[in-house]
Design a protein around this motif. Sequence first.
Motif, mmCIF file in Angstrom:
data_model
loop_
_atom_site.group_PDB
_atom_site.id
_atom_site.type_symbol
_atom_site.label_atom_id
_atom_site.label_comp_id
_atom_site.label_asym_id
_atom_site.label_seq_id
_atom_site.Cartn_x
_atom_site.Cartn_y
_atom_site.Cartn_z
ATOM 1 N N LYS A 1 4.421 -5.137 2.731
ATOM 2 C CA LYS A 1 2.998 -4.497 2.424
ATOM 3 C C LYS A 1 2.585 -3.028 2.849
ATOM 4 C CE LYS A 1 1.424 -8.294 0.024
ATOM 5 N NZ LYS A 1 0.786 -9.226 0.585
ATOM 6 N N PRO A 2 1.885 -2.324 2.429
ATOM 7 C CA PRO A 2 1.537 -1.144 2.908
ATOM 8 C C PRO A 2 0.802 -1.430 4.239
ATOM 9 C CG PRO A 2 0.442 -1.288 1.108
ATOM 10 C CD PRO A 2 1.329 -2.524 1.117
ATOM 11 N N TYR B 1 -1.601 1.018 4.735
ATOM 12 C CA TYR B 1 -3.072 1.509 4.323
ATOM 13 C C TYR B 1 -3.959 0.520 3.700
ATOM 14 C CZ TYR B 1 -1.026 2.086 -0.422
ATOM 15 O OH TYR B 1 -0.645 2.042 -1.575
ATOM 16 N N VAL B 2 -5.189 0.567 3.605
ATOM 17 C CA VAL B 2 -5.819 -0.364 3.125
ATOM 18 C C VAL B 2 -6.238 0.200 1.547
ATOM 19 C CG1 VAL B 2 -8.601 -1.252 3.295
ATOM 20 C CG2 VAL B 2 -7.157 -1.051 5.364
ATOM 21 N N GLN B 3 -6.099 -0.784 0.877
ATOM 22 C CA GLN B 3 -6.306 -0.350 -0.650
ATOM 23 C C GLN B 3 -7.840 -0.820 -1.287
ATOM 24 O OE1 GLN B 3 -2.728 -1.692 -2.931
ATOM 25 N NE2 GLN B 3 -2.033 -2.640 -1.331
ATOM 26 N N ASP B 4 -8.488 0.166 -1.778
ATOM 27 C CA ASP B 4 -9.812 0.149 -2.340
ATOM 28 C C ASP B 4 -10.822 -0.930 -1.305
ATOM 29 O OD1 ASP B 4 -8.457 1.167 -4.568
ATOM 30 O OD2 ASP B 4 -7.812 -0.697 -5.219
ATOM 31 N N TYR C 1 -10.278 6.219 6.521
ATOM 32 C CA TYR C 1 -8.939 5.772 6.026
ATOM 33 C C TYR C 1 -7.865 6.748 5.682
ATOM 34 C CZ TYR C 1 -11.780 1.298 5.407
ATOM 35 O OH TYR C 1 -12.471 0.335 5.445
ATOM 36 N N ASN C 2 -6.560 6.464 5.929
ATOM 37 C CA ASN C 2 -5.588 7.220 5.319
ATOM 38 C C ASN C 2 -4.199 6.607 5.191
ATOM 39 O OD1 ASN C 2 -4.430 6.778 8.125
ATOM 40 N ND2 ASN C 2 -5.398 8.618 9.035
ATOM 41 N N LEU C 3 -3.342 7.018 5.013
ATOM 42 C CA LEU C 3 -2.035 6.335 4.607
ATOM 43 C C LEU C 3 -1.503 5.541 5.530
ATOM 44 C CD1 LEU C 3 -0.169 8.992 2.396
ATOM 45 C CD2 LEU C 3 -1.633 7.173 1.621
ATOM 46 N N ASP D 1 -1.327 -8.902 6.833
ATOM 47 C CA ASP D 1 -1.184 -8.234 5.454
ATOM 48 C C ASP D 1 -1.444 -9.383 4.276
ATOM 49 O OD1 ASP D 1 -0.055 -5.688 6.539
ATOM 50 O OD2 ASP D 1 1.778 -6.997 7.018
ATOM 51 N N ARG E 1 -11.554 -4.605 7.022
ATOM 52 C CA ARG E 1 -10.813 -3.617 6.676
ATOM 53 C C ARG E 1 -11.351 -3.403 5.128
ATOM 54 N NH1 ARG E 1 -4.848 -5.384 7.561
ATOM 55 N NH2 ARG E 1 -5.837 -7.386 7.491
ATOM 56 N N TYR E 2 -11.819 -4.390 4.489
ATOM 57 C CA TYR E 2 -12.049 -4.210 3.051
ATOM 58 C C TYR E 2 -13.433 -4.297 2.754
ATOM 59 C CZ TYR E 2 -7.066 -4.860 2.577
ATOM 60 O OH TYR E 2 -5.713 -4.550 2.617
#
Length: 303
Positions: free
Chosen positions: A226-227, A229-232, A244-246, A266, A272-273
């Motif tokens: 899992k990456p 960074y926080v997605q969306d 937020y960044n990568l 993860d 975070r979201y």
Amino acid sequence: MNLQAILGNFALILFVLTVLTGIIWFLDVFHFARQRRARADAALADFDARNAKLQKEGIKTDDSDRAKLEADILRQPTWIEYSGSFFPVIALVFFLRSFLYEPFKIPSSSMVPTLVIGDLILVNKFVYGIRLPVINKKIIEVNDPQRGDVMVFKYPKDPSMDYIKRVIGVPGDKVSYRNKRLTINGQEVRYEPLPDYLDEESLRYSKQYSEHLPTVTHNILNDENKPAYVQDPDAFPYHEQCTYNLEGFTCTVPAGHYFMMGDNRDNSADSRYWGFVPNENIVGKAFFVWMNLGNFRRIGSFH
């Protein structure tokens, strides 16, 4: 983590049942019972007068029906009898659940390895202050949540749902999570590698670490696939206090709010979201697994 949305209405249901059965009990004790007593006394007086008259006329009487007559008149109607019986039980449950301890069931894996699916946990309702039931308004201050506490709260996007996460940031904290490592107020959190964690349901291994927060040490999981960074992330209240960044994110926790994260880092939908948890959404501090029907060894404190 959703702790069954139906529980969001249970406090109201319990409150209504307590009030209704309490009103019936009160009316019976101070009104209906006195009416039945008056009717019984009148009926017994008629019974005694009738028997006395018959005895004067030389007719033998039988007083064996006198007790049955009195019992029949004094007997509570079924609906009053059941309401009166249930009232003390419902009232006790309501008091315990509202002010002392409340049970919850863990339905998802966002707090693994600390809490697993099927854990039945107890939540301390008074450690963070005394709150009025149903409306959840604090009336007495006690303690504030501390970093590392496992806390149950009303989901900010839908307060009818109860979530459970770990407190990572308290009001005023600057929380950074970059490359899957926490920094709080400029201090890097220390991590120690542990043996990989096996998810017995999916039969998958995850990287496991011991995370040393300022007040508590606990285990977390990371998924290497899992990456970071926080997605969306949502446009939540005070989102302007997060960047937020990568590599991850940095957030400053606003006053009266808390930053929450799941231990299964993860695989957790958390602050975070969807953002910060306001103080008025706090339910209590989780502290004990009282049952897991699939694994009795889970029973016990997890702090």
